[in-house]
Design a protein around this motif. Structure first.
Motif, PDB file in Angstrom:
ATOM      1  N   LEU A  41       0.833  -1.207   0.000  1.00  0.00           N
ATOM      2  CA  LEU A  41       0.000   0.000   0.000  1.00  0.00           C
ATOM      3  C   LEU A  41       0.869   1.259   0.000  1.00  0.00           C
ATOM      4  N   LYS A  42       1.964   1.215   0.754  1.00  0.00           N
ATOM      5  CA  LYS A  42       2.892   2.343   0.790  1.00  0.00           C
ATOM      6  C   LYS A  42       3.481   2.596  -0.593  1.00  0.00           C
ATOM      7  N   GLU A  43       3.867   1.532  -1.272  1.00  0.00           N
ATOM      8  CA  GLU A  43       4.431   1.659  -2.618  1.00  0.00           C
ATOM      9  C   GLU A  43       3.385   2.184  -3.599  1.00  0.00           C
ATOM     10  N   GLU A  44       2.136   1.734  -3.434  1.00  0.00           N
ATOM     11  CA  GLU A  44       1.049   2.204  -4.308  1.00  0.00           C
ATOM     12  C   GLU A  44       0.803   3.693  -4.099  1.00  0.00           C
ATOM     13  N   ASP A  45       0.840   4.130  -2.832  1.00  0.00           N
ATOM     14  CA  ASP A  45       0.660   5.549  -2.533  1.00  0.00           C
ATOM     15  C   ASP A  45       1.750   6.397  -3.191  1.00  0.00           C
ATOM     16  N   GLU A  46       2.989   5.938  -3.090  1.00  0.00           N
ATOM     17  CA  GLU A  46       4.111   6.693  -3.650  1.00  0.00           C
ATOM     18  C   GLU A  46       4.054   6.732  -5.176  1.00  0.00           C
ATOM     19  N   LYS A  47       3.601   5.619  -5.758  1.00  0.00           N
ATOM     20  CA  LYS A  47       3.546   5.529  -7.220  1.00  0.00           C
ATOM     21  C   LYS A  47       2.419   6.390  -7.791  1.00  0.00           C
ATOM     22  N   ASN A  48       1.255   6.321  -7.155  1.00  0.00           N
ATOM     23  CA  ASN A  48       0.067   7.006  -7.694  1.00  0.00           C
ATOM     24  C   ASN A  48      -0.275   8.301  -6.966  1.00  0.00           C
ATOM     25  N   LYS A  49       0.590   8.695  -6.029  1.00  0.00           N
ATOM     26  CA  LYS A  49       0.378   9.919  -5.238  1.00  0.00           C
ATOM     27  C   LYS A  49      -0.986   9.928  -4.561  1.00  0.00           C
ATOM     28  N   THR A  50      -1.297   8.812  -3.894  1.00  0.00           N
ATOM     29  CA  THR A  50      -2.541   8.693  -3.142  1.00  0.00           C
ATOM     30  C   THR A  50      -2.227   8.660  -1.638  1.00  0.00           C
ATOM     31  N   THR A  51      -3.277   8.597  -0.826  1.00  0.00           N
ATOM     32  CA  THR A  51      -3.095   8.594   0.638  1.00  0.00           C
ATOM     33  C   THR A  51      -3.856   7.428   1.288  1.00  0.00           C
ATOM     34  N   ILE A  52      -3.895   6.303   0.593  1.00  0.00           N
ATOM     35  CA  ILE A  52      -4.636   5.143   1.097  1.00  0.00           C
ATOM     36  C   ILE A  52      -4.126   4.718   2.471  1.00  0.00           C
ATOM     37  N   LEU A  53      -2.820   4.571   2.582  1.00  0.00           N
ATOM     38  CA  LEU A  53      -2.243   4.103   3.841  1.00  0.00           C
ATOM     39  C   LEU A  53      -2.363   5.156   4.939  1.00  0.00           C
ATOM     40  N   GLU A  54      -2.200   6.411   4.582  1.00  0.00           N
ATOM     41  CA  GLU A  54      -2.255   7.488   5.579  1.00  0.00           C
ATOM     42  C   GLU A  54      -3.613   7.578   6.254  1.00  0.00           C
ATOM     43  N   GLN A  55      -4.677   7.186   5.568  1.00  0.00           N
ATOM     44  CA  GLN A  55      -6.013   7.279   6.134  1.00  0.00           C
ATOM     45  C   GLN A  55      -6.247   6.254   7.242  1.00  0.00           C
ATOM     46  N   GLY A  56      -5.406   5.238   7.273  1.00  0.00           N
ATOM     47  CA  GLY A  56      -5.528   4.244   8.334  1.00  0.00           C
ATOM     48  C   GLY A  56      -6.039   2.913   7.819  1.00  0.00           C
ATOM     49  N   VAL A  57      -5.808   1.875   8.640  1.00  0.00           N
ATOM     50  CA  VAL A  57      -6.213   0.518   8.271  1.00  0.00           C
ATOM     51  C   VAL A  57      -7.033  -0.104   9.388  1.00  0.00           C
ATOM     52  N   ILE A  58      -7.758  -1.150   9.027  1.00  0.00           N
ATOM     53  CA  ILE A  58      -8.577  -1.874   9.988  1.00  0.00           C
ATOM     54  C   ILE A  58      -8.531  -3.354   9.645  1.00  0.00           C
ATOM     55  N   CYS A  59      -8.642  -4.192  10.656  1.00  0.00           N
ATOM     56  CA  CYS A  59      -8.701  -5.630  10.399  1.00  0.00           C
ATOM     57  C   CYS A  59      -9.535  -6.314  11.460  1.00  0.00           C
ATOM     58  N   ALA A  60      -9.928  -7.539  11.164  1.00  0.00           N
ATOM     59  CA  ALA A  60     -10.566  -8.416  12.149  1.00  0.00           C
ATOM     60  C   ALA A  60      -9.611  -9.558  12.399  1.00  0.00           C
ATOM     61  N   SER A  61      -9.471  -9.949  13.659  1.00  0.00           N
ATOM     62  CA  SER A  61      -8.478 -10.968  13.962  1.00  0.00           C
ATOM     63  C   SER A  61      -8.749 -11.604  15.307  1.00  0.00           C
ATOM     64  N   ALA A  62      -8.368 -12.887  15.416  1.00  0.00           N
ATOM     65  CA  ALA A  62      -8.411 -13.576  16.705  1.00  0.00           C
ATOM     66  C   ALA A  62      -7.203 -13.205  17.546  1.00  0.00           C
ATOM     67  N   GLY A  63      -6.269 -12.456  17.000  1.00  0.00           N
ATOM     68  CA  GLY A  63      -5.155 -11.983  17.802  1.00  0.00           C
ATOM     69  C   GLY A  63      -3.846 -11.825  17.078  1.00  0.00           C
ATOM     70  N   ASN A  64      -3.398 -12.826  16.347  1.00  0.00           N
ATOM     71  CA  ASN A  64      -2.064 -12.771  15.746  1.00  0.00           C
ATOM     72  C   ASN A  64      -1.990 -11.827  14.547  1.00  0.00           C
ATOM     73  N   HIS A  65      -2.999 -11.876  13.683  1.00  0.00           N
ATOM     74  CA  HIS A  65      -3.050 -10.927  12.565  1.00  0.00           C
ATOM     75  C   HIS A  65      -3.167  -9.509  13.107  1.00  0.00           C
ATOM     76  N   ALA A  66      -3.887  -9.364  14.204  1.00  0.00           N
ATOM     77  CA  ALA A  66      -4.054  -8.057  14.837  1.00  0.00           C
ATOM     78  C   ALA A  66      -2.705  -7.454  15.204  1.00  0.00           C
ATOM     79  N   GLN A  67      -1.871  -8.254  15.846  1.00  0.00           N
ATOM     80  CA  GLN A  67      -0.565  -7.745  16.258  1.00  0.00           C
ATOM     81  C   GLN A  67       0.336  -7.468  15.050  1.00  0.00           C
ATOM     82  N   GLY A  68       0.187  -8.290  14.011  1.00  0.00           N
ATOM     83  CA  GLY A  68       0.943  -8.054  12.791  1.00  0.00           C
ATOM     84  C   GLY A  68       0.562  -6.738  12.135  1.00  0.00           C
ATOM     85  N   VAL A  69      -0.741  -6.475  12.063  1.00  0.00           N
ATOM     86  CA  VAL A  69      -1.217  -5.215  11.476  1.00  0.00           C
ATOM     87  C   VAL A  69      -0.827  -4.036  12.353  1.00  0.00           C
ATOM     88  N   ALA A  70      -0.965  -4.192  13.671  1.00  0.00           N
ATOM     89  CA  ALA A  70      -0.621  -3.101  14.596  1.00  0.00           C
ATOM     90  C   ALA A  70       0.862  -2.743  14.483  1.00  0.00           C
TER      91      ALA A  70
END
Length: 411
Positions: A64-93
């Motif tokens: 997403l960071k690379e896509e933002d830099e390439k296309n001059k967008t702010t997808i990543l800057e707006q923030g992310v969200i996920c659902a997780s039982a725990g491990n994916h949560a910590q990875g995303v955090a």
């Protein structure tokens, strides 16, 4: 969804090289003896966040960071969200903190405290919602629309799967394995690993392991048609996924050679085995592959080299304590029982001296004389003993009976 292109997986590996802990495959002699084959462990429980999930999450946010830099967008800057039982949560955090963006994590209400606090410690906003992953997932999708956040799927995402597939590249670089044993929840981990092996070493068999209490993927795989579950119930919360994702299912059909299942008792025994024999703390999902080998769910030969992915180590301390306690009772290293005594001076002392003489270590005593089931003048005593196996237990039981004690074992 088709198998992930090997070039995508290699690209993910490059993104991850300075983030991931490089834990080499470790030969497990004791497990090899139990399983009657040569077993090598991939210790993803030793990753920075305690699980493999950091790979897929970081690769996704990096893309997403690379896509933002390439296309001059702010997808990543707006923030992310996920659902997780725990491990994916910590990875995303962790990944969101690395890329300096906000993260909202929706977890099932029963998520172990260790995973909740670990996620909050990385700066994420944690919301508990739903009885299982799928209910948390629905809530997260709604929040993503409300707050204009980018949803990071834990397994049904090509960049996430490619990140998980980097595990296989590391394993391939170290050993020529005959079989790979991988836990299956949503299926992202095994999809990435299968994609890499089918591209580079197609003769290696990729075997998935479902928890019996969350085995929708196994049923679907066997019937070649998606079979969702009504509910899930397993101590392996990391793979407690109720519904099968269609895209991931297609990938698994194309790349996985077999799926087996293990029950909670088998998973618990594997957790304890790893703790005692390998000195490794592994959660239920992470121990699923070891459980399958220990209980001979997979056909292997002594000459085979088998790799097992220990996917995570974020087990709740309370659950670990329960597993240890129950295992000690089942293996006759601990004994609990109730006995009726005459409530007079010396009665308890006589009993404890008898047990001490027999070599049993008393670790718990509860003395009560107010139970409505007791006759007046009697007391009920509950004891827990440390013992030395089946023969010692039988010896303790025999000496109690010989001295006139009537007792009820507590299992």
């Amino acid at each position: 969804m088709k198998l992930i292109d090997i070039n995508e997986i290699k690209k993910a590996q490059n993104r991850l090289q300075h983030i991931i802990a490089q834990n080499p495959l470790a030969y497990a002699p004791r497990l090899s003896k139990v399983a009657n084959t040569q077993v090598f462990l991939k210790k993803e429980n030793l990753q920075l966040t305690g699980a493999f999930k950091i790979r897929g999450a970081f690769n996704k946010l990096a893309s997403l960071k690379e896509e933002d830099e390439k296309n001059k967008t702010t997808i990543l800057e707006q923030g992310v969200i996920c659902a997780s039982a725990g491990n994916h949560a910590q990875g995303v955090a962790f990944s969101a903190q690395h890329f300096r963006t906000k993260a909202v994590i929706v977890m099932p209400e029963a998520t172990p405290l260790l995973k909740v606090t670990g996620t909050k410690a990385m700066g994420a906003e944690v919301i508990l919602a739903g009885n299982n992953y799928d209910e948390a997932y629905t809530h997260a999708l709604n929040l993503a629309k409300e707050r204009n956040l980018t949803f990071i799927h834990p397994f049904a995402d090509r960049e996430v799967i490619a990140g998980q597939g980097s595990i296989a590249l590391e394993m391939i670089n170290e050993e020529c394995l005959d079989k790979i044993v991988v836990p299956i929840g949503g299926g992202g981990l095994i999809s990435g690993i299968a994609s890499a092996y089918k591209a580079l070493y197609p003769t290696t068999k990729v075997i998935g392991v479902n928890a019996k209490g969350a085995n929708a993927m196994k049923k679907s795989y066997e019937q070649k048609k998606i079979q969702n579950s009504q509910f899930v119930k397993t101590i392996a919360d990391g793979i407690a996924v109720r519904d099968v994702n269609e895209g991931v299912f297609e990938c698994i059909l194309a790349g996985v050679d077999e799926i087996v299942e293990v029950d909670d008792e088998e998973i618990a025994s594997a957790i304890l085995f790893l703790l005692e024999s390998q000195k490794l703390v592994v959660e239920g999902a992470g121990a699923a592959g070891v459980a399958a080998l220990m209980h001979h769910k997979i056909d292997v030969e002594p000459r085979h080299k088998v790799g097992v992915v220990l996917s995570g180590g974020n087990i709740d301390v309370t659950m670990l304590n329960i597993i240890i306690e129950k295992a000690l009772l089942k293996s006759d290293r601990k004994m609990k029982f109730q006995v009726i005594l005459v409530d007079k001076p010396g009665s308890l002392q006589k009993l404890t001296e008898l047990l001490t003489k027999e070599g049993a270590n008393i670790v718990f005593i509860n003395y009560s004389r107010v139970s409505t089931k007791l006759e007046y003048g009697d007391a009920i005593v509950e004891l827990a003993l440390e013992i030395k196996g089946r023969e010692h237990k039988e010896s303790v039981q025999k000496i109690l009976l010989q001295n006139g004690y009537k007792f009820n074992e507590i299992l």
